[in-house]
Design an enzyme around this catalytic site. Structure first.
Site, PDB file in Angstrom:
ATOM      1  CB  CYS A 168    -107.527 -40.026   9.555  1.00  0.00           C
ATOM      2  SG  CYS A 168    -105.993 -39.151   9.131  1.00  0.00           S
TER       3      CYS A 168
ATOM      4  CB  CYS B 108    -104.187 -40.653   5.494  1.00  0.00           C
ATOM      5  SG  CYS B 108    -104.518 -41.896   6.767  1.00  0.00           S
TER       6      CYS B 108
ATOM      7  CB  CYS C 150    -103.784 -36.716   7.831  1.00  0.00           C
ATOM      8  SG  CYS C 150    -102.855 -38.256   8.043  1.00  0.00           S
TER       9      CYS C 150
ATOM     10  CE  LYS D  14    -101.173 -41.368  13.332  1.00  0.00           C
ATOM     11  NZ  LYS D  14    -102.325 -41.304  12.404  1.00  0.00           N
TER      12      LYS D  14
ATOM     13  NE  ARG E 159     -98.130 -44.278   6.929  1.00  0.00           N
ATOM     14  CZ  ARG E 159     -96.992 -43.698   7.285  1.00  0.00           C
ATOM     15  NH1 ARG E 159     -95.924 -43.842   6.535  1.00  0.00           N
ATOM     16  NH2 ARG E 159     -96.935 -42.973   8.386  1.00  0.00           N
TER      17      ARG E 159
ATOM     18  NE  ARG F 290     -99.773 -39.760   6.372  1.00  0.00           N
ATOM     19  CZ  ARG F 290    -100.084 -41.012   6.052  1.00  0.00           C
ATOM     20  NH1 ARG F 290     -99.691 -42.010   6.815  1.00  0.00           N
ATOM     21  NH2 ARG F 290    -100.795 -41.273   4.970  1.00  0.00           N
TER      22      ARG F 290
ATOM     23  CE  LYS G 265    -101.209 -45.465  14.894  1.00  0.00           C
ATOM     24  NZ  LYS G 265    -102.205 -45.153  13.865  1.00  0.00           N
TER      25      LYS G 265
ATOM     26  CB  SER H  89     -99.008 -52.164  11.410  1.00  0.00           C
ATOM     27  OG  SER H  89     -98.283 -51.000  11.032  1.00  0.00           O
TER      28      SER H  89
ATOM     29  CE1 TYR I 297    -104.176 -53.739  13.066  1.00  0.00           C
ATOM     30  CE2 TYR I 297    -102.167 -53.051  14.173  1.00  0.00           C
ATOM     31  CZ  TYR I 297    -103.221 -52.770  13.332  1.00  0.00           C
ATOM     32  OH  TYR I 297    -103.337 -51.532  12.752  1.00  0.00           O
TER      33      TYR I 297
END
Length: 323
Positions: free
Chosen positions: A120, A122, A130, A195, A205, A217, A248, A274, A313
């Site tokens: 990407c 971004c 992006c 996404k 972010r 976005r 996602k 996240s 994560y």
């Protein structure tokens, strides 16, 4: 048969029985661990909005990946924060870009870990979007060339899988073409196929320093209200050459994971993003939930919905307890 002949509780009466009849199991092979790479040396800096996650300089990243490998995690996905940003995201496809150097360093020291790289712009553009922009509009077709160059540079550095996350139309075909033309026809593409323009990305972010300077976005990521559109996106990416398709975020879109798996039969990845991670961590720190049980329950739900691969994560936390 009905009660009293049928008693569903019989098989719930002990932990051993519950394990024997459990339908969905997590294993270490389900997981990919996301990592953030930054310039400099000897940096291991915790990300404020994502407790327990860190920015790593390349030297510290290598040490972290050694530990990850020893814990049994089979794969990582890398996100890079460059030294400088510009309007065309040139560090994304630079030969000595942060990800390119990180891939080479990890492959040299930990050759048995599977490396996925996020494709990407971004993180690399000074405007945070992006793709290329003109009059505050995201340009689809001119962006494809830069995404393809980025994927090629990652494969050339040693990446095992490239994962375009930009949601530009036609990006999978453009990437497949440049990879095949340059002798990387065996490199799989894991497409962020569905996404969504989600509010769950907030902590990322900060971690990736990629918040857009204007607008948002929603002009290229999907509307959270749309399900049938997700199947169209996925089928188009498969037609263009995607080997793995991703949904996602994960937990708010379990229905999409299920529908994609049922419709395509393709390997499906799901990204526990996240915001999902930080909500659990914050609630646990405040004593509102049992962290271990909620982590396990959320991951089981993602796999039960049909995900073959889970980007999380929590991988570092949960994999040591798995077979």
């Amino acid at each position: 048969m009905r009660f009293p002949i049928t008693r569903m509780r019989r098989l719930r009466s002990s932990e051993t029985l519950r394990h024997l009849v459990q339908e969905t199991h997590l294993t270490r092979w389900d997981f990919v661990y996301p990592l953030f790479v930054v310039p400099g040396e000897k940096k291991r800096r915790e990300i404020k909005s994502m407790p327990g996650c860190f920015h790593f300089s390349i030297d510290m990243l290598v040490e972290e990946v050694k530990e990850i490998r020893d814990l049994g995690i089979p794969a990582i996905i890398l996100f890079g924060i460059p030294e400088k940003k510009d309007a065309i995201g040139s560090e994304a496809y630079a030969e000595q870009g942060i990800i390119q150097r990180a891939v080479r360093a990890v492959k040299k020291s930990v050759p048995d870990i599977l490396i996925i790289t996020d494709i990407c712009l971004c993180e690399y553009t000074d405007h945070g979007h992006c793709g290329l922009i003109s009059n505050q509009q995201i340009l689809n077709d001119p962006t494809l060339e830069l995404l393809a160059k980025t994927a090629f540079s990652h494969a050339d550095a040693g990446a095992d899988i490239v994962a375009p996350s930009d949601m530009m139309d036609g990006r999978v075909a453009a990437i497949r073409k440049i990879l095949d033309e340059n002798g990387f026809n065996t490199i799989p593409i894991m497409s962020y196929a569905a996404k969504y323009a989600s509010a769950y990305y907030g902590p990322f972010r900060e971690a990736a320093e990629s918040a857009p300077l204007f607008g948002d976005r929603r002009a290229y990521q999907m509307d959270p209200a749309n399900g049938r559109e997700a199947l169209r996106e996925v089928l188009l990416d498969i037609e263009e050459g995607a080997d793995i398709v991703m949904v996602k975020p994960a937990l708010p879109y379990l229905d999409i994971i299920y529908r994609v798996k049922e419709k395509t039969g393709y390997p499906v990845a799901a990204y526990q993003v996240s915001g999902e991670y930080s909500m659990i961590k914050t609630a646990a720190q405040l004593g509102y939930i049992d962290e271990e049980r909620v982590i396990n329950e959320s991951l089981i739900a993602i796999k039960r919905a049909g995900a073959d691969i889970i980007l999380s994560y929590f991988a570092r936390h949960i994999v040591p307890s798995l077979i």
